[in-house]
Design an enzyme around this catalytic site. Structure first.
Site, PDB file in Angstrom:
ATOM      1  N   ASP A  94      23.432   5.818  53.274  1.00 26.44           N
ATOM      2  CA  ASP A  94      24.649   5.943  54.068  1.00 26.44           C
ATOM      3  C   ASP A  94      25.460   7.121  53.531  1.00 26.44           C
ATOM      4  OD1 ASP A  94      26.742   5.542  55.766  1.00 26.44           O
ATOM      5  OD2 ASP A  94      27.217   3.510  55.090  1.00 26.44           O
ATOM      6  N   ALA A  95      25.283   8.283  54.159  1.00 27.84           N
ATOM      7  CA  ALA A  95      25.926   9.506  53.683  1.00 27.84           C
ATOM      8  C   ALA A  95      26.846  10.124  54.722  1.00 27.84           C
ATOM      9  CB  ALA A  95      24.864  10.526  53.277  1.00 27.84           C
ATOM     10  N   LYS A  96      26.627   9.795  55.997  1.00 28.63           N
ATOM     11  CA  LYS A  96      27.452  10.274  57.112  1.00 28.63           C
ATOM     12  C   LYS A  96      27.629  11.786  57.088  1.00 28.63           C
ATOM     13  CE  LYS A  96      29.936   5.898  57.638  1.00 28.63           C
ATOM     14  NZ  LYS A  96      29.381   5.169  56.484  1.00 28.63           N
ATOM     15  N   ARG A  97      26.537  12.493  56.839  1.00 28.96           N
ATOM     16  CA  ARG A  97      26.584  13.944  56.777  1.00 28.96           C
ATOM     17  C   ARG A  97      26.833  14.541  58.160  1.00 28.96           C
ATOM     18  NH1 ARG A  97      27.404  13.570  51.687  1.00 28.96           N
ATOM     19  NH2 ARG A  97      25.709  13.974  50.219  1.00 28.96           N
TER      20      ARG A  97
END
Length: 272
Positions: A94-97
């Site tokens: 879960d990095a939401k790049r």
């Protein structure tokens, strides 16, 4: 096996739509980890081993590791542990790049090559060219923000983009049709908005949905399942983090997490 194939297999083999979120906060760890320099890894490893039987996926949140010295190295070790000890359970980082293509190429290498994750969460609001670098890894999953569970998500996601269509609906339609040409995509839709989950499911067909917001965030499990499950009773990756991670405060923390994961899995299955 691709991420999507692995996920679908896991739904069936584990009879589970539960995703165990790994958001490690050392301030909430049992006392046994006070002097452990590898506390992030050690605690999460124990949670993973205790809950893997009931999980369709694990979802470590990168910020909880990156905020600490040596945390990123411990995240690498954790994902390697999952891959080695529980290879049947995919890891969603879960990095939401979200950035321009050249920068996204580096993020893709970070997530898929450095960390070895099976999927990434990403932000679609810079357009398709910012997502393409992740899709260049054909066996990986790309899970795009659509209708998030936080209250402020409505500031933008609920804007009318014409013809009565909301922005989140436009994103869902784009991802399900024009962007998902390689079959790697999924969407994030929060459990706090079951009406929007139903609308997204109507738009995207059987596309997988990552659903945060149950447990500590108060999302309704029954409403989530009624709104988002597919005809086959799958299609959802329902995340529960804090209610599982911190189910126990003492030496029995891992066993307490296992029990909480089983209760959560069984509650989800009640409404499938």
């Amino acid at each position: 096996m691709t991420f999507i194939e692995n996920l679908r297999t896991r739904w069936q083999q584990a009879d589970s739509l539960l995703c165990v979120g790994l958001d490690p906060d050392p301030a909430k760890f049992p006392d046994a980890f006070v002097d452990d320099e590898d506390a992030l890894f050690s605690f999460c490893r124990d949670i993973v081993d205790a809950t893997a039987e009931f999980a369709c996926a694990f979802k470590p949140q990168i910020a909880y590791f990156a905020a600490h010295n040596d945390g990123e190295a411990q995240l690498q070790r954790l994902i390697a542990h999952v891959s080695g000890s529980h290879p049947q359970v995919p890891v969603i980082l879960d990095a939401k790049r979200g950035d321009i293509g050249s920068t996204a190429e580096q993020y893709a290498k970070e997530i898929f090559e450095r960390y070895g994750a099976d999927a990434i969460t990403a932000n679609p609001y810079m357009g398709k060219d910012s997502v393409d670098p992740y899709l260049a890894f054909p066996d990986k999953g790309v899970i795009l923000l659509c209708r998030t569970s936080n209250p402020g998500g409505s500031d933008l996601q609920f804007l009318d983009v014409g013809g009565g269509k909301k922005l989140y609906e436009h994103v869902a339609e784009l991802v399900a049709t024009k962007w998902n040409t390689t079959g790697q995509c999924a969407l994030v839709v929060g459990a706090t908005f079951p009406g929007e989950i139903a609308r997204v499911r109507e738009i995207v067909g059987d596309l997988p949905l990552l659903v945060p917001g149950i447990g500590a965030q108060g999302g309704d499990v029954e409403a989530t399942l009624q709104a988002g499950r597919t005809a086959a009773g799958t299609g959802l990756i329902i995340n529960n983090s804090r209610a599982i991670l911190y189910a126990g405060k003492g030496e029995d923390y891992a066993q307490a997490a296992r029990q909480a994961a089983q209760v959560s899995r069984d509650l989800i299955n009640r409404y499938r």
